[in-house]
Design a protein around this motif. Structure first.
Motif, mmCIF file in Angstrom:
data_model
loop_
_atom_site.group_PDB
_atom_site.id
_atom_site.type_symbol
_atom_site.label_atom_id
_atom_site.label_comp_id
_atom_site.label_asym_id
_atom_site.label_seq_id
_atom_site.Cartn_x
_atom_site.Cartn_y
_atom_site.Cartn_z
ATOM 1 N N GLY A 1 0.789 -1.223 0.000
ATOM 2 C CA GLY A 1 0.000 0.000 0.000
ATOM 3 C C GLY A 1 0.821 1.272 0.000
ATOM 4 O O GLY A 1 0.389 2.296 -0.532
ATOM 5 N N VAL A 2 2.025 1.228 0.588
ATOM 6 C CA VAL A 2 2.878 2.422 0.655
ATOM 7 C C VAL A 2 3.123 2.994 -0.736
ATOM 8 O O VAL A 2 3.120 4.219 -0.939
ATOM 9 N N SER A 3 3.323 2.124 -1.708
ATOM 10 C CA SER A 3 3.614 2.605 -3.060
ATOM 11 C C SER A 3 2.464 3.424 -3.628
ATOM 12 O O SER A 3 2.681 4.338 -4.426
ATOM 13 N N PHE A 4 1.238 3.101 -3.203
ATOM 14 C CA PHE A 4 0.077 3.839 -3.706
ATOM 15 C C PHE A 4 0.097 5.285 -3.237
ATOM 16 O O PHE A 4 -0.415 6.169 -3.923
ATOM 17 N N LEU A 5 0.659 5.520 -2.064
ATOM 18 C CA LEU A 5 0.716 6.884 -1.554
ATOM 19 C C LEU A 5 1.598 7.768 -2.420
ATOM 20 O O LEU A 5 1.459 8.991 -2.408
ATOM 21 N N PHE A 6 2.490 7.137 -3.191
ATOM 22 C CA PHE A 6 3.388 7.901 -4.054
ATOM 23 C C PHE A 6 2.928 7.888 -5.517
ATOM 24 O O PHE A 6 3.554 8.513 -6.367
ATOM 25 N N ARG A 7 1.829 7.183 -5.792
ATOM 26 C CA ARG A 7 1.281 7.239 -7.144
ATOM 27 C C ARG A 7 0.862 8.647 -7.539
ATOM 28 O O ARG A 7 1.079 9.060 -8.673
ATOM 29 N N PRO A 8 0.212 9.409 -6.634
ATOM 30 C CA PRO A 8 -0.134 10.779 -7.026
ATOM 31 C C PRO A 8 1.081 11.603 -7.431
ATOM 32 O O PRO A 8 0.993 12.431 -8.334
ATOM 33 N N LEU A 9 2.232 11.387 -6.752
ATOM 34 C CA LEU A 9 3.442 12.108 -7.153
ATOM 35 C C LEU A 9 3.809 11.755 -8.584
ATOM 36 O O LEU A 9 4.111 12.642 -9.399
ATOM 37 N N GLY A 10 3.789 10.460 -8.911
ATOM 38 C CA GLY A 10 4.059 10.040 -10.291
ATOM 39 C C GLY A 10 3.039 10.602 -11.252
ATOM 40 O O GLY A 10 3.377 11.025 -12.365
ATOM 41 N N ALA A 11 1.765 10.621 -10.821
ATOM 42 C CA ALA A 11 0.704 11.144 -11.677
ATOM 43 C C ALA A 11 0.854 12.644 -11.901
ATOM 44 O O ALA A 11 0.656 13.143 -13.018
ATOM 45 N N PHE A 12 1.205 13.385 -10.847
ATOM 46 C CA PHE A 12 1.398 14.828 -10.973
ATOM 47 C C PHE A 12 2.553 15.126 -11.924
ATOM 48 O O PHE A 12 2.433 15.971 -12.817
ATOM 49 N N LEU A 13 3.666 14.427 -11.723
ATOM 50 C CA LEU A 13 4.826 14.669 -12.577
ATOM 51 C C LEU A 13 4.545 14.268 -14.022
ATOM 52 O O LEU A 13 4.830 15.031 -14.967
ATOM 53 N N ALA A 14 3.978 13.085 -14.206
ATOM 54 C CA ALA A 14 3.690 12.607 -15.561
ATOM 55 C C ALA A 14 2.629 13.468 -16.227
ATOM 56 O O ALA A 14 2.716 13.775 -17.425
ATOM 57 N N GLY A 15 1.611 13.853 -15.455
ATOM 58 C CA GLY A 15 0.572 14.699 -16.018
ATOM 59 C C GLY A 15 1.114 16.043 -16.461
ATOM 60 O O GLY A 15 0.801 16.541 -17.554
ATOM 61 N N HIS A 16 1.947 16.640 -15.620
ATOM 62 C CA HIS A 16 2.532 17.945 -15.954
ATOM 63 C C HIS A 16 3.388 17.847 -17.224
ATOM 64 O O HIS A 16 3.198 18.611 -18.182
#
Length: 457
Positions: free
Chosen positions: A71-86
């Motif tokens: 589950g810990v990795s999911f907490l960092f998915r938004p960071l990946g999503a923010f960076l990739a989205g940007h």
């Protein structure tokens, strides 16, 4: 010689040749399969061996903490999503896909060579968690780029089918991960699997990454992004624009995925594998047969995911979801009564039935999400909605399920929890309008910007 067909996304534009579309579909399948193979190998290993190898110092809590690292990795998915989205909205979809693939592969391979707790003590779980975080960042950025490459290349009447290409990469990744683990368990049985055999599936990631990288480098950039770039209309701050205008939409879309993801993580998160093989649990089955049962369910999930994408092109994304939620609820109700029999055939049947509902609440998601957001912020919109849905749904589903069984002594509590998440997904779906076939090009930004929320004016 006949003229090329007009692009259905933007009048006056030439549509990509069918050969390019097939190449893009193939590339998204291959790349997503590799990404999720890496992700699911970790989740399965967390249920089977990591508690003993990396968290043995915690005694009875080792399995619970091992699942928590999933589950810990999911907490960092938004960071990946923010960076990739940007960067995806500013510089394109393809470059992000290549970078996320490399990041996932490096993290997975390094896990395969990590020393265990007995060898280096507390540093072992710390390094494992850090590498799992890198997997989470990669997974958070991967999905949005893959689905937009597939959907934005597709003709409007076949977006569901083309969008299912990256979606089937997820069950394919589970199929490959479970199959490789099952084969490794067969070839390296017993204590040898625990000693060193578990490392083999992680080290195999090197070859898979090379294949995925080669395939992805050969595909063209999304035609929608190319048009945006030609006009120099890239949004400078896509994430700020997304939350300023579409924050509620992001949350509702996230809840749609949460309803699917919580249930899906019973297998992809390693819970069923641990529940069924735990020698101190109610069943105590051998590891190999359970892994083969999960592999069979992954094959079913693959087929139902592909079917859902195709069906959504005929009856609409929303109706397909409603059918899927009903099927998923039935699968949840049957899962543990069949698993708790301790019969491997009935366990496999329960997982297969569940996988039909999972596919019909997943196959159409790529097209559904892409049609919700305006072109200029679409990468950010789909990536962040997906990442938040993963946190709300699957992040700690295995941990929650383990805690519920420990607290109540029965799997009925887990079924109630999963049924509740399914109902949440259904309600969120009903709050959104079906926008199947809406033009995706930047010429139609005004139409795309109209809120798809049914309760908005």
């Amino acid at each position: 010689m006949s003229n090329p067909a007009q692009d259905e996304r933007t009048p006056g534009r030439t549509a990509p040749p069918s050969s390019d579309r097939r190449r893009v579909a193939f590339a998204t399948v291959v790349g997503t399969t590799v990404e999720w193979y890496d992700f699911f190998v970790y989740a399965s290993a967390a249920g089977l061996v990591f508690g003993k190898l990396f968290f043995s110092g915690l005694g009875a809590n080792s399995t619970l903490v091992s699942f928590a690292t999933v589950g810990v990795s999911f907490l960092f998915r938004p960071l990946g999503a923010f960076l990739a989205g940007h960067f995806g909205d500013k510089y394109g979809r393809r470059v992000v896909l290549v970078l996320t693939l490399i990041l996932m592969g490096v993290a997975t391979t390094l896990i395969g060579v990590l020393p265990t707790f007995d060898q280096i003590g507390v540093l072992a779980p710390v390094l494992l968690i850090l590498l799992r975080i890198l997997q989470g960042v990669s997974a958070g950025g991967e999905w949005g780029g893959a689905v937009l490459m597939a959907v934005e290349h597709a003709p409007s009447k076949r977006r569901g089918l083309f969008g299912a290409s990256p979606q089937i990469g997820v069950p394919l990744g589970l199929l490959l991960a479970s199959g490789v683990l099952a084969l490794t368990s067969l070839l390296v049985p017993g204590q040898a699997f625990l000693d060193w055999g578990w490392r083999i599936p992680f080290l195999l990631s090197v070859g898979l990454i090379l294949v995925g990288h080669y395939v992805r480098r050969r595909v063209e950039e999304s035609p929608v992004f190319r048009e945006i770039a030609e006009r120099r209309e890239q949004t400078r701050t896509p994430i700020i624009q997304l939350f300023r205008k579409h924050a509620v939409l992001v949350l509702v879309a996230a809840l749609v995925f949460a309803g699917n993801n919580a249930v899906g993580y019973m297998t992809t998160g390693g819970y069923i594998q641990n529940y069924a093989t735990n020698p101190k649990g109610p069943i105590g089955l051998d590891r190999g047969p359970v892994l083969w049962a999960v592999t069979a369910s992954a094959a079913t999930w693959l087929l139902s995911t592909w079917a859902a994408g195709a069906v959504s092109d005929r009856i609409g994304r929303r109706r397909t979801y409603v059918v899927g939620w009903i099927a998923q609820l039935a699968g949840v109700a049957l899962l543990f009564p069949l698993v708790d029999t301790g019969n491997i055939v009935l366990l496999a049947l329960g997982l297969i039935i569940l996988s039909v509902g999972l596919g019909f609440t997943y196959g159409q998601q790529a097209a559904f999400y892409a049609e919700l957001f305006p072109a200029s912020i679409r990468f950010s919109g789909v990536s962040i909605s997906y990442a938040l849905g993963a946190i709300l749904g699957g992040a700690f589903a295995p941990t929650i399920a383990t805690a519920l069984v420990d607290a109540t002594g029965t799997s009925v509590s887990v079924a109630v929890y999963l049924g509740g998440m399914t109902v949440i997904g259904l309600i969120a779906t009903l709050l959104l309008r079906d926008r199947s076939g809406i033009p995706l090009g930047p010429d139609h930004e005004a139409e795309q910007a109209v809120s798809p929320l049914r309760f908005s004016k």
